[in-house]
Design a protein around this motif. Sequence first.
Motif: not given
Length: 250
Positions: A129-158
Motif C-alpha cells: 500500500k505504501a508503494g515500495v514493494a517493487h524495491k524488495i526482493d524477499f528470499k525465505e530461508g537461512p542467509a548463510m548459504p545465500v551469502l556464500d553463493e553471493l561471495v563466490q561471484d566477484e561481481k557481487n563484491h562491494g
Amino acid sequence: MATNKTEEQQQQSQAGRHQEVGHKSLLQSDALYQYILETSVYPREPEPMKELREITAKHPWNLMTTSADEGQFLNMLLKLINAKNTMEIGVYTGYSLLATALALPDDGKIFAMDINRENYELGLPVIQKAGVAHKIDFKEGPAMPVLDELVQDEKNHGSFDFIFVDADKDNYLNYHKRLIELVKVGGLIGYDNTLWNGSVVAPPDAPLRKYVRYYRDFVLELNKALAVDPRIEICMLPVGDGITLCRRLK
C-alpha cells in the motif's frame, strides 16, 4: 535518611520495571524514552510505518521488531549516505524493511532474507500500500548459504551500499566474514542488538531471561571482534537495543 532511602528504592524499582517491560531502549527512564517518541518520532513517523508498528504490536513475538526511534534513525541514515542497493538479514514483519524502502530512491533495491515468510507477509500489505514493494526482493530461508553463493561471484563484491543485520546472534560473526566482502568501500553494515538488553555489562550471576543469557556471549564476541577489525571503523550507538555501524575502509 529513611526518606532518601525510600526515594532510592523507588528509582531502582522504576529502573527494574523499565527493563522488564521489554522496551527496545536502554534509557533508564520510561518517561524520557516516551518523551523522545512523542516529541521526535511519532509526529514524523510515516503513516505506513505507524500502521505496521501497530499491527506488529499485536503479534506474540512483537519484541523482535525494530523500535520506532531506530526505524527513524535508519531512514535518515540511508538518505544521508544516498543508499541505493541494500541488504537486510532478519525481516520479521518488515518495520525496518519499510523504513529502508521509504528512504531509497524509486529504483533502489533491498535484498531481504528471513527464515519465516509468514511474518513478512503480515506486513506485506502495508508495504504494498505504501508503494515500495517493487524495491524488495524477499528470499525465505537461512542467509548463510545465500551469502556464500553471493561471495563466490566477484561481481557481487562491494556491490551493497548498506547492510542491516537483525537476526540470529550466534551467526553474527559468520555473517560479518561474508558481508565485509559484499559491502562497498565506504559503505555501512549495521548490526542490531549489540548492547543486548544491557546484558553486556551484567555480572555473571545476574538474573537474565534465558534467551538473553544464551545469546549474550555471542554478542560480546562480536563486539570484541568488531573493535579490532582493521578493515572497518565503527560506531556503537545506544539507539534501540544498541546498533553498531561498521564503515568499510578497505
